[in-house]
Structure formats: structure tokens, C-alpha cells
Design a protein around this motif. Structure first.
Motif, mmCIF file in Angstrom:
data_model
loop_
_atom_site.group_PDB
_atom_site.id
_atom_site.type_symbol
_atom_site.label_atom_id
_atom_site.label_comp_id
_atom_site.label_asym_id
_atom_site.label_seq_id
_atom_site.Cartn_x
_atom_site.Cartn_y
_atom_site.Cartn_z
ATOM 1 N N SER A 107 37.307 -18.806 54.093
ATOM 2 C CA SER A 107 38.941 -19.157 53.038
ATOM 3 C C SER A 107 39.059 -19.387 52.062
ATOM 4 N N THR B 167 37.693 -21.610 62.299
ATOM 5 C CA THR B 167 38.333 -22.841 61.686
ATOM 6 C C THR B 167 38.495 -24.046 62.730
ATOM 7 N N THR C 290 43.739 -28.743 55.813
ATOM 8 C CA THR C 290 43.114 -27.250 56.235
ATOM 9 C C THR C 290 43.803 -26.478 55.030
ATOM 10 N N ASP C 291 43.600 -25.636 55.486
ATOM 11 C CA ASP C 291 44.158 -23.853 54.716
ATOM 12 C C ASP C 291 43.667 -22.322 55.410
ATOM 13 N N GLY C 292 44.123 -23.070 56.672
ATOM 14 C CA GLY C 292 44.284 -22.119 57.051
ATOM 15 C C GLY C 292 45.109 -22.751 59.041
ATOM 16 N N GLN C 293 45.247 -21.183 59.643
ATOM 17 C CA GLN C 293 45.160 -21.960 61.101
ATOM 18 C C GLN C 293 43.914 -22.133 62.007
ATOM 19 N N ASN D 178 41.135 -21.056 64.472
ATOM 20 C CA ASN D 178 40.652 -19.844 64.380
ATOM 21 C C ASN D 178 39.031 -19.496 64.591
ATOM 22 N N THR E 130 48.817 -28.886 54.603
ATOM 23 C CA THR E 130 48.215 -27.139 54.653
ATOM 24 C C THR E 130 47.984 -26.872 53.331
ATOM 25 N N LEU F 181 48.985 -22.208 52.100
ATOM 26 C CA LEU F 181 49.812 -21.727 54.025
ATOM 27 C C LEU F 181 51.090 -21.346 54.840
ATOM 28 N N ASP G 172 51.796 -20.356 58.413
ATOM 29 C CA ASP G 172 52.080 -19.644 59.270
ATOM 30 C C ASP G 172 53.163 -21.048 59.874
ATOM 31 N N THR H 26 51.395 -23.767 62.220
ATOM 32 C CA THR H 26 50.654 -24.566 61.972
ATOM 33 C C THR H 26 50.847 -25.858 60.550
#
Length: 504
Positions: free
Chosen positions: A157, A324, A367-370, A372, A455, A458, A460, A463
Motif C-alpha cells: 500500500s 501487514t 505504518t500506513d495501514g492496519q 492485515n 501512522t 490512515l 482507522d 489502529t
């Protein structure tokens, strides 16, 4: 006659006393003006000190922002009262100050010089209507002894703009720490790229459990250096390989394993002795091979040289497939600064002991995402995954193997459609990964390690909360909605990690 003489004598005494009081009054007036001058000089020195520190904390910002920060603190401390002219201001005790001069003798220092004129009260009687004041301060960046691990999310991502922004942001932090120097005594930095697993380097085959690495299993490729999460709770410890050896990462081929009825269909990683494309970065999610999902970028252990760090950051590449898995990235960062790993990375003196005065240990987790567990469709892009038996819940290979292996010990639903059970299993495993990450954050902080978290792009909330709770302080977490904010986050962390020393 006698009475008149007596009166004349008394008048002479009064005149004598009056004349003798003049130097006394002058001395008192001089002392008062000098005291006022001392107070004004002290306030001016305080103002330039504050300005130098404020500007120094903004070293990495544009010159206009740096000067604005310094000026705000200067006038806040000098007590601006009103604008006196286009080039002067009226400040403490009525002193007229020239706008301070702010310059940067070199990349590591900021100098603030100010001049002011204080009106006199009594000395003006003797022709001196004002006193000249001058103060100067220099703030010099000083980096204390520190071992810093940067654990950076390079999952798919992040392609293409995210990884470009990350390279700039991480380089900003290194630039702040080192300034114009190539090395700084006591400063070491490690770079830990992570995705669904981490790459410790193919040169560390001796860290693997005996007998698990077979070159034939990777043909026509070879083991790239990625490892799987260790069992028996060691996915949450800093145990060295001698205590808990690793299993080499290998995504087994799905060729001829997936069926629709009795018809063989494409799997999600169909590679063979004649077809391995994992090295072709342009294929992104469509590549196949035993190292698919393994980051190309290896862990760079604690390094002293600024140029080496910047070169590694500039070369960071996105890793496609898998997912992730943040706790494995955080754990690998811990490996690079844990004294239990001393000598394993090549330097017999590193990492140093925890809790040593003058040697901070810091981790930056981005991070750039939850969390996963990615489930890429089998076969052509957009096609639905078709498990080999038509019933098994499964997804991509990661540091925890295939989802169907259930290495995290998750109890998943056994009823409902395959798609529903797969989604439920992925959600439960994602939560388990987040729980492991949070537990590791707690362990790191208990060891005296300072943790910063970021983060990026993002939204979320769960997260964000996870990363906020992971940070050592509330101000140690940064939510960066865009690329500019990401660079600002790394910059602020860098500014917090350096100290400023005032000189005259």
C-alpha cells in the motif's frame, strides 16, 4: 554685628551642605541608572537565549519559519510594548530594541544577536541620555549517545507515493541527528524495513534451525534471508538465535494444487523450476516465487555512518503480497538494539547494555495501514480464490505461514459460507497480531526503550489507538494524514532526540 555674622555663618554651612549633596545625588542617580541597565541587560540576555533555543529546535524547517520561531520567543521575553518605528520596538523598562539578527554560522548552530538602548533617568543630567545594551547567544545541536531503530512499513500500500514520502521523511530524521557530520560519537542507527515478515539477510543462515534450509527448495531462486515468526512465545521476545533459532521463509508453490471440481485452476503463487518471477518488481502482486512477500530490503544493523544510512533509506522498495504484520517489524527493531544480540550483527561491542547513562535506546515504528493478513485472489486479477478442497479458509503466506495453518491458534467459525469464514478468520488473526504488537510495546517500554509511533495516510480509529498506546508518551504518537505531515512527524521526532546547548 555679632548677630549678622552668625547668620552669615549659618548660610555658608547650608550652601556647603547643598554643594556636598550634589555628588551624592549624582552617585545615587548613577547607581539607579546602572541598576536599571543591569536589569535590562539581563532581560535582553534572557530574550536572546530563548530565541536561540526556539530557533534551534526548528533547525530543519525553512529559514523563514526558523526565524519566526526565534522572534516570537525574543519578543515574548523582552516584553514588547508597542511598535516604536519601522526598525525598532519598545520593550522592557522602555528600552528600544533593534530587531534581533538571526544567522546560522553552520548547519549545527543558530546565533541570535540583539541590541537595545535604555533611556537614562538621572544620567541625562550629565549629558548621557541612554545606555547601549547588547546580548548574543548561540544554540548548538548536540546528539547524545543513542541507539535508534527505525522500523518502517514498506508494504504494497506504500506504492508508489508513500514509499517516496517515507524515503524523504526518514532521511530528514537522519539529517537532523547528524547535521553536517558523517559520524557522531555514541550515535548508531538501524533501519528495519518490514511487511508480512522481515529480511535478516541471507548471510545469516547460521541463525536458522539446523537442517531447515535446503537450497533445492528454492530453485531456480535461492533463500533471500526472510524468516518466519518463532514459536513457543518467541515471537514476542528478544531471544537470540542461539536460544530460539529461526525457520527460513518459503512460500510453497500452489501450482496444480487448486481445483474447481476436478479441474485444475491457477493458485495464488504458481511457481516452478522454470518459472520464478519474484525478482521482477514491475509485476507487483502478480509475481511468483518461493520468496514472494519477502522484503528485498534487509535489516541494516546499528550503523555509525550517515552516508550509509541515507543510501539505504534512498533504496527502500515496496514489498508486495502477504500483508501487514507489525509485531514482527517491531521485534526485529528490538533485535538491533538488544544487548542479547551483542556481536551477532558484526560489531562485538554492539548493541550496548540497556540503562547505561548517556546511551538512550529509541524505536520509531511507522505504518500506513492496519494489521492485515492479505488474501490475494488466485489466478487472474479480480478472480475469486478457489481453495484446493473447496472448503479451507486460507489467505496469503506471511511470517506466520498460511492462514489455514492457524499458527496463532485462533478459533474460527466452522459454519457459514467460505467467504464469510475466511473474512472472520482474517479479522481474528488481525486482532491477535495487534495484541502481540501492544504486548511488545509494553515490554520495550519496561526495558527503558523510548518508543515513537507514526501512522500515515490512515483513518482507522482502532489502529490509531493501537499506535497511540504503543508510544512512550502521548506526544510520542503522530498521525500523519498526508506526505507533508509524515515529514513533519519525522522532523519533530528528530528535533526531540537532539539536545541544544547554549553558548555565548
Amino acid at each position: 554685628m555679632r548677630r549678622r555674622g552668625w547668620r552669615d555663618r549659618r548660610g555658608g554651612v547650608a550652601l556647603t551642605i547643598a554643594l556636598s549633596l550634589l555628588p551624592l545625588l549624582a552617585a545615587c542617580g548613577l547607581a539607579l541608572d546602572l541598576a536599571r541597565g543591569w536589569l535590562a541587560q539581563s532581560r535582553l540576555a534572557t530574550a536572546v537565549d530563548a530565541a536561540a533555543l526556539a530557533g534551534g529546535r526548528a533547525f530543519s524547517r525553512p529559514a523563514a519559519e526558523r526565524e519566526a520561531a526565534a522572534l516570537i520567543l525574543f519578543w515574548a521575553n523582552f516584553g514588547r510594548q508597542e511598535i516604536n518605528s519601522a526598525s525598532s520596538t519598545l520593550g522592557f523598562m522602555g528600552a528600544v530594541a533593534q530587531p534581533p539578527v538571526i544567522d546560522q554560522p553552520d548547519v549545527n548552530t543558530l546565533r541570535v544577536t540583539a541590541r537595545a538602548s535604555l533611556p537614562t533617568v538621572f544620567m541625562r543630567i550629565f549629558g548621557q541620555s541612554s545606555m547601549a545594551l547588547r546580548a548574543s547567544a548561540t544554540a548548538a545541536v548536540q546528539t547524545d549517545g543513542m541507539e535508534l531503530a527505525m522500523a518502517l512499513d514498506i508494504t504494497g500500500s506504500m506504492f508508489p507515493n508513500g514509499i517516496a514520502a517515507l524515503r524523504l521523511a526518514a532521511a530528514d530524521l537522519v539529517g537532523i541527528l547528524y547535521g553536517d557530520k558523517e559520524t557522531i560519537p555514541g550515535l548508531r542507527v538501524s533501519i528495519v524495513p518490514w511487511a508480512a515478515t522481515v529480511n535478516l539477510g541471507a548471510g545469516h543462515a547460521d541463525w536458522l534451525a539446523a537442517g531447515l534450509l535446503s537450497a533445492a527448495d528454492y530453485l531456480p531462486s535461492s533463500w533471500a534471508g526472510c524468516v518466519e515468526a518463532r514459536g513457543n512465545g518467541h515471537d514476542a521476545t528478544d531471544a537470540p538465535p542461539s536460544v530460539a533459532p529461526f525457520t527460513p521463509y518459503r512460500w510453497a508453490s500452489t501450482l496444480n494444487r487448486y481445483y474447481s471440481g476436478t479441474t485444475v485452476v491457477a493458485g495464488d503463487n504458481d511457481w516452478s523450476l522454470t518459472r520464478v518471477t519474484e525478482a521482477d518488481r514491475s509485476l507487483q502482486n502478480l509475481a511468483v516465487g518461493p520468496n514472494l512477500g519477502c522484503p528485498v530490503d534487509t535489516v541494516l544493523p546499528l550503523t555509525a555512518e550517515k552516508s550509509t544510512l541515507l543510501a539505504r533509506i534512498a533504496a527502500l522498495q515496496v514489498s508486495f503480497r502477504g500483508g501487514t504484520i507489525s509485531n514482527l517489524g517491531l521485534q526485529a527493531a528490538w533485535f538491533t538494539i538488544s544487548p542479547r544480540w551483542r556481536g551477532l550483527w558484526g560489531d562485538a561491542s554492539l548493541p550496548r547494555d540497556d540503562g547505561v547513562p548517556g546511551n538512550r535506546k529509541v524505536v520509531v515504528l511507522m505504518t500506513d495501514g492496519q494489521n492485515n493478513w492479505f488474501d490475494y485472489p488466485a489466478g487472474a486479477p479480480g478472480a475469486a480464490p478457489v481453495p484446493y478442497d473447496g472448503q479451507t479458509v486460507d489467505a496469503d503466506y506471511t511470517g506466520y505461514g498460511r492462514l489455514a495453518e492457524n499458527r496463532l491458534g485462533i478459533v474460527t467459525p466452522v459454519t457459514g459460507t467460505l467467504a464469510a469464514r475466511t473474512a472472520a478468520a482474517i479479522a481474528l488473526n488481525k486482532a491477535a497480531i495487534s495484541d502481540r504488537m501492544q504486548a511488545m510495546c509494553t515490554l520495550l517500554k519496561a526495558q527503558g526503550i523510548t518508543v515513537y509511533t507514526i501512522t500515515f495516510n490512515l483513518n482507522d480509529a482502532a489502529t490509531q489507538s493501537l499506535y497511540r498506546n504503543c508510544a512512550s508518551t502521548m506526544t510520542g504518537y503522530f498521525n500523519s494524514p498526508n506526505q507533508t505531515a509524515l515529514r513533519q512527524a519525522f522532523t519533530q521526532i528528530g528535533n526531540e532526540l537532539v539536545t541544544l546547548r547554549l553558548t555565548r
